[in-house]
Scaffold this motif. Structure first.
Motif, PDB file in Angstrom:
ATOM      1  N   GLN A   1       0.812  -1.220   0.000  1.00  0.00           N
ATOM      2  CA  GLN A   1       0.000   0.000   0.000  1.00  0.00           C
ATOM      3  C   GLN A   1       0.837   1.258   0.000  1.00  0.00           C
ATOM      4  OE1 GLN A   1      -2.751  -2.147   3.118  1.00  0.00           O
ATOM      5  NE2 GLN A   1      -3.657  -0.176   2.632  1.00  0.00           N
TER       6      GLN A   1
ATOM      7  N   HIS B   1       1.486  -9.363   4.273  1.00  0.00           N
ATOM      8  CA  HIS B   1       0.350  -8.461   4.417  1.00  0.00           C
ATOM      9  C   HIS B   1      -0.463  -8.504   3.126  1.00  0.00           C
ATOM     10  CE1 HIS B   1      -1.288  -4.748   6.575  1.00  0.00           C
ATOM     11  NE2 HIS B   1      -2.079  -4.946   5.549  1.00  0.00           N
TER      12      HIS B   1
ATOM     13  N   ASN C   1      -1.044 -11.087   8.021  1.00  0.00           N
ATOM     14  CA  ASN C   1      -1.959  -9.971   8.292  1.00  0.00           C
ATOM     15  C   ASN C   1      -3.414 -10.351   8.015  1.00  0.00           C
ATOM     16  OD1 ASN C   1      -2.504  -6.911   8.603  1.00  0.00           O
ATOM     17  ND2 ASN C   1      -3.506  -7.448   6.701  1.00  0.00           N
ATOM     18  N   GLU C   2      -4.253 -10.246   9.097  1.00  0.00           N
ATOM     19  CA  GLU C   2      -5.706 -10.410   8.958  1.00  0.00           C
ATOM     20  C   GLU C   2      -6.077 -11.662   8.167  1.00  0.00           C
ATOM     21  OE1 GLU C   2      -7.364  -6.765   7.406  1.00  0.00           O
ATOM     22  OE2 GLU C   2      -7.329  -5.909   9.405  1.00  0.00           O
TER      23      GLU C   2
ATOM     24  N   THR D   1     -13.425  -4.264   4.476  1.00  0.00           N
ATOM     25  CA  THR D   1     -12.138  -4.381   5.204  1.00  0.00           C
ATOM     26  C   THR D   1     -12.289  -3.951   6.655  1.00  0.00           C
ATOM     27  OG1 THR D   1     -11.642  -2.295   4.115  1.00  0.00           O
ATOM     28  CG2 THR D   1     -10.302  -4.198   3.505  1.00  0.00           C
TER      29      THR D   1
ATOM     30  N   GLU E   1      -3.302  -1.646  14.245  1.00  0.00           N
ATOM     31  CA  GLU E   1      -4.080  -0.868  13.275  1.00  0.00           C
ATOM     32  C   GLU E   1      -5.314  -0.272  13.945  1.00  0.00           C
ATOM     33  OE1 GLU E   1      -5.232  -2.642   9.563  1.00  0.00           O
ATOM     34  OE2 GLU E   1      -3.365  -3.757   9.399  1.00  0.00           O
TER      35      GLU E   1
ATOM     36  N   ALA F   1      -6.541  -0.262   1.361  1.00  0.00           N
ATOM     37  CA  ALA F   1      -6.527  -1.705   1.093  1.00  0.00           C
ATOM     38  C   ALA F   1      -7.818  -2.115   0.387  1.00  0.00           C
ATOM     39  CB  ALA F   1      -6.392  -2.497   2.388  1.00  0.00           C
ATOM     40  N   GLY F   2      -8.946  -1.694   0.970  1.00  0.00           N
ATOM     41  CA  GLY F   2     -10.238  -2.198   0.472  1.00  0.00           C
ATOM     42  C   GLY F   2     -10.554  -1.743  -0.924  1.00  0.00           C
TER      43      GLY F   2
ATOM     44  N   LYS G   1      -9.121   7.951   0.253  1.00  0.00           N
ATOM     45  CA  LYS G   1      -9.422   7.582   1.635  1.00  0.00           C
ATOM     46  C   LYS G   1      -8.136   7.754   2.446  1.00  0.00           C
ATOM     47  CE  LYS G   1     -11.746   4.116   4.421  1.00  0.00           C
ATOM     48  NZ  LYS G   1     -12.187   2.713   4.550  1.00  0.00           N
TER      49      LYS G   1
ATOM     50  N   TYR H   1      -5.700   8.395   5.654  1.00  0.00           N
ATOM     51  CA  TYR H   1      -5.604   8.096   7.086  1.00  0.00           C
ATOM     52  C   TYR H   1      -4.548   8.951   7.776  1.00  0.00           C
ATOM     53  CZ  TYR H   1      -8.389   3.783   6.913  1.00  0.00           C
ATOM     54  OH  TYR H   1      -9.413   2.878   6.791  1.00  0.00           O
TER      55      TYR H   1
HETATM   56  C1  BGP Z   1      -7.077  -3.517   7.148  1.00  0.00           C
HETATM   57  C2  BGP Z   1      -5.752  -3.783   6.458  1.00  0.00           C
HETATM   58  C3  BGP Z   1      -4.941  -2.589   6.195  1.00  0.00           C
HETATM   59  C4  BGP Z   1      -5.688  -1.257   6.070  1.00  0.00           C
HETATM   60  C5  BGP Z   1      -7.003  -1.209   6.823  1.00  0.00           C
HETATM   61  C6  BGP Z   1      -7.892  -0.055   6.397  1.00  0.00           C
HETATM   62  O1  BGP Z   1      -7.934  -4.526   6.799  1.00  0.00           O
HETATM   63  O2  BGP Z   1      -4.939  -4.680   7.230  1.00  0.00           O
HETATM   64  O3  BGP Z   1      -4.189  -2.925   5.034  1.00  0.00           O
HETATM   65  O4  BGP Z   1      -5.802  -0.834   4.766  1.00  0.00           O
HETATM   66  O5  BGP Z   1      -7.716  -2.373   6.698  1.00  0.00           O
HETATM   67  O6  BGP Z   1      -8.709  -0.480   5.349  1.00  0.00           O
HETATM   68  P1  BGP Z   1      -8.906   0.481   4.109  1.00  0.00           P
HETATM   69  O7  BGP Z   1      -7.512   0.802   3.617  1.00  0.00           O
HETATM   70  O8  BGP Z   1      -9.718  -0.302   3.147  1.00  0.00           O
HETATM   71  O9  BGP Z   1      -9.631   1.709   4.622  1.00  0.00           O
END
Ligand code: BGP
Length: 493
Positions: free
Chosen positions: A20, A140, A185-186, A343, A390, A445-446, A452, A454
């Protein structure tokens, strides 16, 4: 009585992922991983087509799409500048992932790619120079694409050997630089996004028009292989360096799934959702068991569970040293509605008791107390140190006419969640640290978008791929710096 509740060795920082932020998706020998063929992991149309000649899925990118992750925010070349911004906030920890396909580009090589190894040597050296502990995710969502198209990914037990070759290489190479390691990861998002989360492709597809279609057998074979690989990773890591701290990393927003009513069906439904979305991996990783509710689900899906007694002994013996997780929001379970997922976690009926959601179009519910609930629930269940790796809020924002990004909502969101972390510490929960997700703007990620955002640091890049990549501080930058400088004491002011 000290002015703060946070322990003096609390780890403060932020988290990103190679796919990412790094970009350089084919540079210095790297080959594609699964996220490179998707615009966001929620994509329903990955850039893969079935080739009848070769009997394989193969990469076919869509010329109409903008794959922002291919260049990311150019962290691969700009990491010194970015880590400088992180150090400016006083981070004592920084999380990122090693892109597996920089080290073993196809995944089944016997010798690693030295240029890939050297990049992470340089990156970790810079983190350590700036006083940050590296917290490194081994995968990840970054399974090498070749391992998926050639072998079917984690549905094939050969993956365990490819994985252990990779893990042994990086554990050995960085054993004096990295102490904190996260495995997959997840990976628990396998229940809804198996292809990306668990790195699975069906090599004998029943639907050659849909690379996301996998069978229950492929799903559960992957589950068993991943659970075994996780235990072997803990074992190998402690053999290479007994001081290693190796944790699992699960998406846990769905642990904060509340029954929408006191109807026992809603209460049981909420419990079941916690189990099928998170505990089904947490239990093997942390308690070393394959629980009965998983075996029941396997039976009901026609899967004959076949782990050997040696494998069951292995997962019992080599459980993780800590539990790390992501938390963004909470959800509700109601038997009256169809529940959706993204996500961030489950999306059922909207909870009328929350303060609201993040702005359109994402509308993630804001529930700081859900983090205290999740911390206590996980600690009660596993009695392991917990690591928040996270938490954050994605917003569509940009500089005003004076070039200022007044992201007061991010300050509000983060402050409220940290106050609940403080409550959980007072509840007696052993919390290792808090790593804010996306301390500089990176690719989502999503959805695979830049919109979007952060970050505490703004990055001048847009969904259409334009932008100067210039970094600049948002107002939250100095706010978070003070939180760290006072070890959380400023939260009460
Ligand atoms: C989690 C992932 C991250 C991050 C986060 C936020 O699921 O581990 O990679 O991206 O989600 O999600 P998004 O980026 O879709 O807002």
């Amino acid at each position: 009585m000290s002015e703060t509740v946070f322990p003096k060795n609390f780890m403060w920082g932020g988290a990103v992922a190679a796919n990412q932020c790094e970009g350089a998706w084919l540079e210095d020998g790297k080959q594609p991983n699964i996220t490179d063929v998707m615009v966001g992991i929620n994509a329903t149309d990955p850039g893969l087509v079935w080739n009848e000649e070769t009997g394989r899925w193969e990469m076919k990118l869509d010329s109409e799409k903008v794959y922002l992750s291919h260049d990311g925010i150019d962290f691969y070349h700009r990491y010194k500048e970015d880590l400088g911004y992180m150090a400016g906030m006083g981070f004592n920890a920084f999380r990122t992932s090693i892109a597996w396909s920089r080290i073993y580009p196809l995944g089944d090589e016997t010798e690693p790619n030295e240029k890939g190894l050297q990049f992470y040597d340089d990156l970790f050296d810079e983190m350590l120079r700036l006083g940050m502990q590296p917290v490194i995710t081994l995968s990840h969502y970054e399974t090498p694409l070749h391992l998926m198209t050639e072998y079917g990914g984690w549905a094939n037990e050969k993956m365990i050997d490819f994985w252990m070759n990779y893990v042994t290489t990086v554990f050995t190479r960085y054993k004096n630089k990295v102490k904190y390691w996260l495995t997959f990861n997840e990976v628990n998002n396998m229940y809804r996004r198996p292809v990306v989360s668990a790195g699975i492709l069906s090599v004998k597809p029943y639907d050659k028009t849909n690379p996301l279609a996998i069978s229950e057998k492929e799903k559960w074979d992957s589950y068993c292989n991943l659970v075994k690989a996780n235990a072997m990773t803990v074992k190998r890591g402690h053999e290479i360096n007994p001081d290693f701290k190796i944790g699992c990393m699960l998406s846990c927003s769905a642990v904060a799934t509340y029954p929408f009513t006191c109807d026992p069906d809603d209460v049981l439904g909420a419990l079941n959702l916690q189990r099928i979305s998170a505990f089904y991996f947490g239990d093997p990783f942390c308690s070393g068991i394959i629980p009965g509710y998983v075996r029941r689900q396997m039976r009901e899906e026609g899967y004959s569970f076949r782990m050997s007694s040696e494998d069951l002994e292995l997962i019992k013996t080599y459980t993780v040293d800590f539990f790390s997780f992501s938390y963004y929001r909470s959800g509700t379970y109601s038997k009256e509605v169809e529940n959706a997922y993204d996500t961030g976690g489950i999306r059922g009926r909207e909870n009328p008791y929350l303060e609201g959601t993040s702005p359109e179009p994402w509308k993630w519910p804001i529930d700081p107390k859900g983090l205290r609930y999740t911390l206590n629930t996980l600690y009660d269940r596993y009695h392991l140190p917990l690591f928040i790796v996270e938490n954050g809020i994605g917003l569509d924002e940009g500089p005003d006419e004076n070039g200022v990004i007044a992201d007061s909502f991010r300050i509000h969101y983060t402050k409220e969640h940290l106050l609940q972390v403080k409550e959980a510490i007072l509840d007696g929960v052993d919390i290792m640290g808090y790593l804010y997700w996306g301390p500089m703007d990176i690719v989502s990620a999503g959805t695979g978008e830049m919109k979007k955002r952060y970050g505490f640091v703004y990055v001048d890049r847009f969904n259409d791929g334009t932008g100067t990549l210039k970094r600049s501080k948002k107002q939250s930058y100095d706010w978070y710096r003070e939180v760290i400088e006072t070890n959380g004491a400023s939260l009460d002011r």
